[in-house]
Design an enzyme around this catalytic site. Sequence first.
Site, PDB file in Angstrom:
ATOM      1  N   HIS A  53       0.821  -1.220   0.000  1.00  0.00           N
ATOM      2  CA  HIS A  53       0.000   0.000   0.000  1.00  0.00           C
ATOM      3  C   HIS A  53       0.858   1.275   0.000  1.00  0.00           C
ATOM      4  CE1 HIS A  53      -3.135  -2.830   1.100  1.00  0.00           C
ATOM      5  NE2 HIS A  53      -2.424  -3.205   2.155  1.00  0.00           N
ATOM      6  N   SER A  76       1.621  -0.272  -5.517  1.00  0.00           N
ATOM      7  CA  SER A  76       0.744  -0.546  -4.387  1.00  0.00           C
ATOM      8  C   SER A  76       0.218  -1.971  -4.526  1.00  0.00           C
ATOM      9  CB  SER A  76      -0.420   0.442  -4.353  1.00  0.00           C
ATOM     10  OG  SER A  76      -1.078   0.344  -3.107  1.00  0.00           O
ATOM     11  N   SER A  81      -5.774   1.660  -2.172  1.00  0.00           N
ATOM     12  CA  SER A  81      -5.091   2.036  -0.925  1.00  0.00           C
ATOM     13  C   SER A  81      -4.067   3.152  -1.083  1.00  0.00           C
ATOM     14  CB  SER A  81      -4.415   0.810  -0.325  1.00  0.00           C
ATOM     15  OG  SER A  81      -3.423   0.320  -1.212  1.00  0.00           O
ATOM     16  N   ASP A 128       3.351  -7.546   0.097  1.00  0.00           N
ATOM     17  CA  ASP A 128       2.226  -7.468   1.041  1.00  0.00           C
ATOM     18  C   ASP A 128       1.032  -8.164   0.381  1.00  0.00           C
ATOM     19  OD1 ASP A 128       0.101  -6.848   2.688  1.00  0.00           O
ATOM     20  OD2 ASP A 128       0.567  -4.715   2.847  1.00  0.00           O
ATOM     21  N   GLU A 188       4.579  -9.179   4.339  1.00  0.00           N
ATOM     22  CA  GLU A 188       3.962  -8.337   5.363  1.00  0.00           C
ATOM     23  C   GLU A 188       2.754  -8.975   6.058  1.00  0.00           C
ATOM     24  OE1 GLU A 188       4.832  -5.341   6.391  1.00  0.00           O
ATOM     25  OE2 GLU A 188       3.025  -4.414   7.206  1.00  0.00           O
ATOM     26  N   ASN A 213       4.901 -10.923   9.137  1.00  0.00           N
ATOM     27  CA  ASN A 213       3.614 -10.862   9.842  1.00  0.00           C
ATOM     28  C   ASN A 213       3.688 -11.481  11.217  1.00  0.00           C
ATOM     29  OD1 ASN A 213       0.580 -10.421   9.768  1.00  0.00           O
ATOM     30  ND2 ASN A 213       0.671 -12.613  10.185  1.00  0.00           N
ATOM     31  N   LYS A 218       4.615  -7.326  14.927  1.00  0.00           N
ATOM     32  CA  LYS A 218       3.789  -7.012  13.759  1.00  0.00           C
ATOM     33  C   LYS A 218       2.349  -7.446  14.040  1.00  0.00           C
ATOM     34  CE  LYS A 218       1.910  -6.896   9.594  1.00  0.00           C
ATOM     35  NZ  LYS A 218       0.526  -7.345   9.356  1.00  0.00           N
ATOM     36  N   ASP A 222       0.045  -4.314  14.703  1.00  0.00           N
ATOM     37  CA  ASP A 222      -0.562  -3.755  13.484  1.00  0.00           C
ATOM     38  C   ASP A 222      -1.949  -4.377  13.258  1.00  0.00           C
ATOM     39  OD1 ASP A 222      -1.248  -4.191  10.665  1.00  0.00           O
ATOM     40  OD2 ASP A 222       0.753  -3.598  10.048  1.00  0.00           O
ATOM     41  N   ASN A 223      -2.006  -5.719  13.200  1.00  0.00           N
ATOM     42  CA  ASN A 223      -3.277  -6.377  12.901  1.00  0.00           C
ATOM     43  C   ASN A 223      -4.314  -6.053  13.970  1.00  0.00           C
ATOM     44  OD1 ASN A 223      -1.139  -7.529  11.486  1.00  0.00           O
ATOM     45  ND2 ASN A 223      -2.118  -9.508  11.266  1.00  0.00           N
ATOM     46  N   CYS A 227      -5.962  -2.084  13.449  1.00  0.00           N
ATOM     47  CA  CYS A 227      -7.373  -2.174  13.027  1.00  0.00           C
ATOM     48  C   CYS A 227      -8.287  -1.538  14.065  1.00  0.00           C
ATOM     49  CB  CYS A 227      -7.770  -3.631  12.791  1.00  0.00           C
ATOM     50  SG  CYS A 227      -6.963  -4.341  11.336  1.00  0.00           S
ATOM     51  N   HIS A 333      -7.417  -9.144   3.646  1.00  0.00           N
ATOM     52  CA  HIS A 333      -6.556  -8.673   2.559  1.00  0.00           C
ATOM     53  C   HIS A 333      -7.233  -8.638   1.191  1.00  0.00           C
ATOM     54  CE1 HIS A 333      -2.720  -7.481   0.904  1.00  0.00           C
ATOM     55  NE2 HIS A 333      -2.995  -8.258  -0.120  1.00  0.00           N
ATOM     56  N   HIS A 383      -3.643   2.205   8.926  1.00  0.00           N
ATOM     57  CA  HIS A 383      -3.247   2.333  10.334  1.00  0.00           C
ATOM     58  C   HIS A 383      -2.397   3.586  10.558  1.00  0.00           C
ATOM     59  CE1 HIS A 383      -4.641  -1.676  10.406  1.00  0.00           C
ATOM     60  NE2 HIS A 383      -3.511  -2.338  10.476  1.00  0.00           N
ATOM     61  N   SER A 391       5.751  -2.498  12.375  1.00  0.00           N
ATOM     62  CA  SER A 391       5.694  -3.456  11.254  1.00  0.00           C
ATOM     63  C   SER A 391       6.872  -3.248  10.315  1.00  0.00           C
ATOM     64  CB  SER A 391       4.410  -3.249  10.449  1.00  0.00           C
ATOM     65  OG  SER A 391       3.295  -3.379  11.271  1.00  0.00           O
ATOM     66  N   GLN A 395      10.192  -5.184   8.679  1.00  0.00           N
ATOM     67  CA  GLN A 395      10.429  -5.331   7.238  1.00  0.00           C
ATOM     68  C   GLN A 395      11.878  -4.996   6.885  1.00  0.00           C
ATOM     69  OE1 GLN A 395       9.168  -6.526   4.645  1.00  0.00           O
ATOM     70  NE2 GLN A 395       6.945  -6.557   4.806  1.00  0.00           N
TER      71      GLN A 395
HETATM   72  P1  NAI Z   1      -5.995 -14.722  11.629  1.00  0.00           P
HETATM   73  O1  NAI Z   1      -5.713 -16.037  11.009  1.00  0.00           O
HETATM   74  O2  NAI Z   1      -5.365 -14.358  12.930  1.00  0.00           O
HETATM   75  O3  NAI Z   1      -7.569 -14.517  11.826  1.00  0.00           O
HETATM   76  C1  NAI Z   1      -8.558 -14.907  10.918  1.00  0.00           C
HETATM   77  C2  NAI Z   1      -9.670 -15.583  11.735  1.00  0.00           C
HETATM   78  O4  NAI Z   1     -10.790 -15.817  10.900  1.00  0.00           O
HETATM   79  C3  NAI Z   1      -9.230 -16.921  12.306  1.00  0.00           C
HETATM   80  O5  NAI Z   1      -9.390 -16.932  13.713  1.00  0.00           O
HETATM   81  C4  NAI Z   1     -10.149 -17.918  11.614  1.00  0.00           C
HETATM   82  O6  NAI Z   1     -10.507 -19.015  12.463  1.00  0.00           O
HETATM   83  C5  NAI Z   1     -11.355 -17.065  11.275  1.00  0.00           C
HETATM   84  N1  NAI Z   1     -12.170 -17.574  10.165  1.00  0.00           N
HETATM   85  C6  NAI Z   1     -11.771 -18.225   9.038  1.00  0.00           C
HETATM   86  N2  NAI Z   1     -12.827 -18.533   8.263  1.00  0.00           N
HETATM   87  C7  NAI Z   1     -13.934 -18.045   8.903  1.00  0.00           C
HETATM   88  C8  NAI Z   1     -15.314 -18.039   8.595  1.00  0.00           C
HETATM   89  N3  NAI Z   1     -15.784 -18.597   7.476  1.00  0.00           N
HETATM   90  N4  NAI Z   1     -16.153 -17.435   9.471  1.00  0.00           N
HETATM   91  C9  NAI Z   1     -15.705 -16.881  10.619  1.00  0.00           C
HETATM   92  N5  NAI Z   1     -14.391 -16.861  10.968  1.00  0.00           N
HETATM   93  C10 NAI Z   1     -13.520 -17.442  10.109  1.00  0.00           C
HETATM   94  O7  NAI Z   1      -5.609 -13.636  10.517  1.00  0.00           O
HETATM   95  P2  NAI Z   1      -5.420 -12.063  10.777  1.00  0.00           P
HETATM   96  O8  NAI Z   1      -4.008 -11.777  11.059  1.00  0.00           O
HETATM   97  O9  NAI Z   1      -6.469 -11.627  11.703  1.00  0.00           O
HETATM   98  O10 NAI Z   1      -5.697 -11.498   9.299  1.00  0.00           O
HETATM   99  C11 NAI Z   1      -6.977 -11.575   8.698  1.00  0.00           C
HETATM  100  C12 NAI Z   1      -6.934 -10.931   7.314  1.00  0.00           C
HETATM  101  O11 NAI Z   1      -6.666  -9.542   7.457  1.00  0.00           O
HETATM  102  C13 NAI Z   1      -5.840 -11.464   6.404  1.00  0.00           C
HETATM  103  O12 NAI Z   1      -6.300 -11.467   5.082  1.00  0.00           O
HETATM  104  C14 NAI Z   1      -4.723 -10.451   6.563  1.00  0.00           C
HETATM  105  O13 NAI Z   1      -3.842 -10.472   5.483  1.00  0.00           O
HETATM  106  C15 NAI Z   1      -5.529  -9.177   6.663  1.00  0.00           C
HETATM  107  N6  NAI Z   1      -4.900  -8.012   7.318  1.00  0.00           N
HETATM  108  C16 NAI Z   1      -5.468  -6.792   7.019  1.00  0.00           C
HETATM  109  C17 NAI Z   1      -4.984  -5.652   7.610  1.00  0.00           C
HETATM  110  C18 NAI Z   1      -5.569  -4.329   7.268  1.00  0.00           C
HETATM  111  O14 NAI Z   1      -5.009  -3.308   7.639  1.00  0.00           O
HETATM  112  N7  NAI Z   1      -6.683  -4.255   6.581  1.00  0.00           N
HETATM  113  C19 NAI Z   1      -3.876  -5.691   8.583  1.00  0.00           C
HETATM  114  C20 NAI Z   1      -3.410  -7.018   8.861  1.00  0.00           C
HETATM  115  C21 NAI Z   1      -3.913  -8.130   8.246  1.00  0.00           C
END
Ligand code: NAI
Length: 462
Positions: A53, A76, A81, A128, A188, A213, A218, A222-223, A227, A333, A383, A391, A395
Amino acid sequence: MAGDYIVKDIALAEFGRKELNIAETEMPGLMSLRAEYGESKPLSGARIVGSLHMTIQTGVLIETLVALGADVRWASCNIFSTQDHAAAAIAAADVPVFAIKGQTLEEHWDYLDKSFLFEDGPNMILDDGGDATLYILLGARAEAGEDIIAVPTSEEEEVIKAQIAKRMAASPGWFTKMRDQIKGVSEETTTGVNRLYQLVKDGQLPFPAINVNDSVTKSKFDNKYGCKESLVDGIRRATDTMLAGKVAVVCGYGDVGKGSAASLAGAGARVKVTEVDPICALQAAMDGFEVTLLEDEVATADVFITTTGNKDVIRIEHMREMKDMAIVGNIGHFDNEIQVAALKNHKWTNIKEQVDMIEMPSGSRLILLSEGRLLNLGNATGHPSFVMSASFTNQVLAQIELFTKGDEYNNDVYILPKHLDEKVARLHLDRIGVKLTRMDNEQAAYIGVKPEGPYKPEHYRY
Ligand code: NAI
C-alpha cells in the site's frame, strides 16, 4: 531516470512531504534504523521491488530503505489504498513509484510489472499479500509451458494472465530470469504468508522468505491495535453513520478480528462475532462478545465486517436477507471475503469514491465499502504511523537479513529471531514514555533468561 513514475498528480508532492515529515516523528523504529545503519548502508546493491500500500507510512519505509543504500521501485498492492500525495512525494524524491488511488485491475498488474524494471533487474522483493511473488512465479511457470491458474479472484485471474502474456511476448524468458536473481522476499501480511507456506508445501518456493507478519511486534500490534484505530475510521469517513447502539457483526476473531471488534465496541456498537475456530470463539466470548452464526444475525444487524482472510464468508444469500441500508465491508486482505461479483447484476448507485449503494431484488439497499476491498485503506488512510513503524522496522530488518545473509537460508519461510522482535518493541518505548523495569542477575537466573533478553521462550504466545 527522471519522470520514471506513474502518480495521480506530481503537484501533490509538497503536501505529501509535509505529512511524511510528521509521520517520521511517529515512526521511531524506522528513524533509529536510519541512525544505526545510515553510514554502513547494509542494503547497498539491493534492488528492491516493493508491492505494498503506497501510503505516507510506506513512504517513510521506502526512504529508510534508500537511506540504507537500496535502490527501490514501488507499486501498491491494492487498487484503492494509495495515498496520491504520498506517491507524489516519493516520485518527486526520484524513487520510481507506480500507484494511483482508484487504478484499474489492469493498471494494478501493469504497475507491478513496471516495478520490476530495474536496469539489471531486482534482487529482492518486499511483498504485502504476495502479488509480486505470485506474478514472477506464475510467469516463470508459464514460460516453462505449464498451465497457470492465479489465486485471488476469477475476475483478477484473467487480468493476471493477460499481463503475463504481454510480458512474455515483449521479453521472452524474462520471468525465469527475474525469479532466478531474487535473493529473498519479506512478506507483510497473514494472507501473503499463507501463500508462502503453501508454496513451500508444494516444493515451489524458489528463494528464502521471511514472514514479517508473525513477528510479535507485527501481528499482535498492526493487525490488532492498527485495526482498532482504522476500522471505525474507515466506516465513519465512508458513511458518517452513528455507530453507538448499532449492532455490528465481525466475522473472524483472529488478530484483525480482535482489533476490529474492539474498534466497534469502542464506538459504542453492540458487537457480535462469528468464528470457526473454537479457541478464537472462546476468546471472543470471554472478551464479552456474543459469538453467534451469521445466519442468525443477517436480517437484523446494521454493520457487517469480514476479517477472516477466507473466501465467500458473506455470500449473496446473506446479503439478500440484510435489512435496508445495512453496511457491508471487509478489512481482510482480499475482496473475495464478500461475494461482490454476485452483486454485479444489481443496481449500483455510487455515493462517493469507494462507497456504493446497491439495490437488492427485494428493494432493500446495502452500503458496500471499497467494493469489498480492505476498507481501512480504501475508505480511510490505513493504520496510524506509530504502529506501522513497528511493522516496517521488522520489514527493514528482514530485508537486511535476506540481502546480506540470504545464502545461509534454505528456500523456506523464516521468522525473525526473538531478540530482533524485542529490539523492535524497545525502539518504540521512549516515544510513548514507557519505563521498562530491569531485573537483576539473580532474578534473571531464577526465571532462566538473561537480564538483556530474550525474555520469553519460543513457544510463548503473548
Ligand atoms: P488470523 O488467522 O489471525 O484470523 C482470521 C480468523 O478468521 C481466524 O481466527 C479464523 O478461524 C477465522 N475464520 C476463518 N474462516 C472463517 C469463517 N468462514 N467465518 C468466521 N471466521 C472465520 O488472521 P489475521 O491476522 O487476523 O488477518 C486476517 C486478514 O486480514 C488477512 O487477510 C490479513 O492479510 C488481513 N490483514 C489486514 C490488515 C488491514 O489493515 N486491513 C492488517 C493485517 C492483516
